[in-house]
Design a protein around this motif. Structure first.
Motif, short mmCIF file in Angstrom:
data_model
loop_
_atom_site.label_atom_id
_atom_site.label_comp_id
_atom_site.label_asym_id
_atom_site.label_seq_id
_atom_site.Cartn_x
_atom_site.Cartn_y
_atom_site.Cartn_z
N TYR A 36 0.89 -1.31 0.10
CA TYR A 36 -0.12 -0.01 0.06
C TYR A 36 1.05 1.42 0.04
O TYR A 36 1.88 1.33 0.54
N GLN A 89 1.66 -5.58 3.73
CA GLN A 89 0.55 -6.54 4.75
C GLN A 89 0.71 -7.76 4.25
O GLN A 89 0.49 -8.21 3.23
N LEU A 96 -4.17 -10.57 10.47
CA LEU A 96 -3.51 -9.81 9.54
C LEU A 96 -2.42 -8.69 10.14
O LEU A 96 -2.81 -7.99 10.92
N PHE A 98 0.53 -5.83 9.45
CA PHE A 98 1.24 -5.00 8.54
C PHE A 98 2.82 -4.44 8.97
O PHE A 98 3.08 -4.79 10.01
N VAL B 37 -9.43 -1.33 10.11
CA VAL B 37 -8.06 -1.19 10.38
C VAL B 37 -8.22 0.16 11.06
O VAL B 37 -8.53 1.18 10.80
N GLN B 39 -5.21 3.25 13.01
CA GLN B 39 -3.78 3.77 12.99
C GLN B 39 -3.84 4.90 14.15
O GLN B 39 -4.47 5.80 14.04
N GLY B 44 1.87 3.12 12.69
CA GLY B 44 1.43 2.19 11.48
C GLY B 44 0.15 1.91 11.59
O GLY B 44 -0.74 2.18 12.43
N LEU B 45 -0.24 1.14 10.62
CA LEU B 45 -1.65 0.34 10.62
C LEU B 45 -1.75 -0.74 11.36
O LEU B 45 -0.68 -1.68 11.38
N TRP B 47 -4.39 -4.05 11.97
CA TRP B 47 -5.84 -4.46 11.50
C TRP B 47 -6.59 -4.78 12.95
O TRP B 47 -5.92 -5.21 13.99
N TYR B 95 -10.20 3.15 10.07
CA TYR B 95 -10.89 3.07 8.81
C TYR B 95 -11.67 1.80 8.67
O TYR B 95 -11.38 0.70 9.19
N CYS B 106 -6.71 -8.84 1.36
CA CYS B 106 -6.27 -7.41 1.13
C CYS B 106 -7.41 -6.43 0.95
O CYS B 106 -8.36 -6.94 0.16
N PHE B 107 -7.14 -5.26 0.86
CA PHE B 107 -8.26 -4.12 0.88
C PHE B 107 -7.99 -3.08 -0.37
O PHE B 107 -7.23 -2.48 -0.42
N TRP B 110 -10.68 2.14 1.03
CA TRP B 110 -10.93 2.22 2.49
C TRP B 110 -11.70 3.80 2.52
O TRP B 110 -11.78 4.63 1.56
N GLY B 111 -12.20 4.01 3.67
CA GLY B 111 -12.72 5.18 3.77
C GLY B 111 -11.70 6.28 4.37
O GLY B 111 -10.56 5.99 4.23
N GLN B 112 -12.37 7.38 4.60
CA GLN B 112 -11.32 8.26 5.21
C GLN B 112 -11.06 8.16 6.64
O GLN B 112 -10.29 8.93 7.18
#
Lengths: 107, 120
Positions: A36, A89, A96, A98, B37, B39, B44-45, B47, B95, B106-107, B110-112
């Motif tokens: 990403y 990811q 899952l 990242f 997900v 943040q 970082g992100l 899940w 998100y 996997c995605f 995504w929304g804002q």
């Protein structure tokens, strides 16, 4: 849990440069890896899935490779809009996870 | 055009609850698993949770298991995240995201995001 380790954490580059980012999984994940791009203040954007398949609409200067535990994202010729953070990811199994991200900024 | 619009975030005290919503449009909602997900600021992100197309299957990160509940209303094309017993470490931008394809995990959209702040 599968840990995803990205390197480098940041890279300074110029427009036109070739940039390579690596992502290592703590155990084998076959080709179950996505990349990403995230621009500050924006949601992530899917670039590559299945380790090497380019998402529709993503420029061909982006490419992905690898399988098992070691993966690479390459930007063949950096463009102004590519200065962003890149994240991998694993999509092999839950939970899952990242990678920590690689920030690409202007040299 | 695919759109995902989150709502329901805000400031809540530790131990409090919030319910996030994600309104989906532009695709056949019933055909896709959906995910939350988060943040944390400057991080970082992470899940959080995934729900299958029929709600029969749900998955949670250990960090939220037993406190958060994911659900969906396919008649309203809406995804939810009920968050209870909130902690300071739950502070993040949340998100919602759509699976790229069945089983892909996997995605592609995504929304804002909606911001959740847990603080006294």
């Amino acid at each position: 849990d599968i840990q995803m380790t990205q390197s480098p954490s940041s890279v300074s580059a110029s427009v036109g440069d070739r940039v390579t980012i690596t992502c290592q999984a703590s155990q084998g994940i076959a080709s179950s890896l996505a990349w990403y791009q995230q621009i500050p203040g924006k949601a992530p954007k899917l670039l590559i899935y299945g380790a090497s398949t380019l998402q529709s609409g993503v420029p061909s200067r982006f490419s992905g490779s690898g399988s098992g535990t070691d993966f690479t994202l390459t930007i063949s010729s950096l463009q102004p809009g590519d200065f962003a953070t890149y994240l991998c990811q694993q999509s092999n199994s839950f939970p899952l996870t990242f990678g920590g991200g690689t920030k690409v900024d202007i040299k | 055009e695919v759109q995902l619009v989150e709502s329901g975030g805000g400031l809540v005290q530790p131990g409090g609850s919030l319910r996030l919503s994600c309104a989906a449009s532009g695709f056949t909602f019933t055909n896709y698993a959906m995910t939350w997900v988060r943040q944390a600021p400057g991080k970082g992100l992470e899940w959080v949770s995934t729900i299958g197309i029929s709600s029969a299957t749900t998955y949670y990160a250990d960090s939220v298991k037993g406190r958060f509940t994911i659900s969906r209303d396919n008649s309203k094309n809406t995804l939810y995240l009920q968050m209870n017993s909130l902690r300071a470490e739950d502070t993040a931008l949340y998100y919602c995201a759509k699976y790229y394809s069945l089983g892909s995990r996997c995605f592609d959209y995504w929304g804002q995001g909606t911001l959740v702040t847990v603080s006294s």
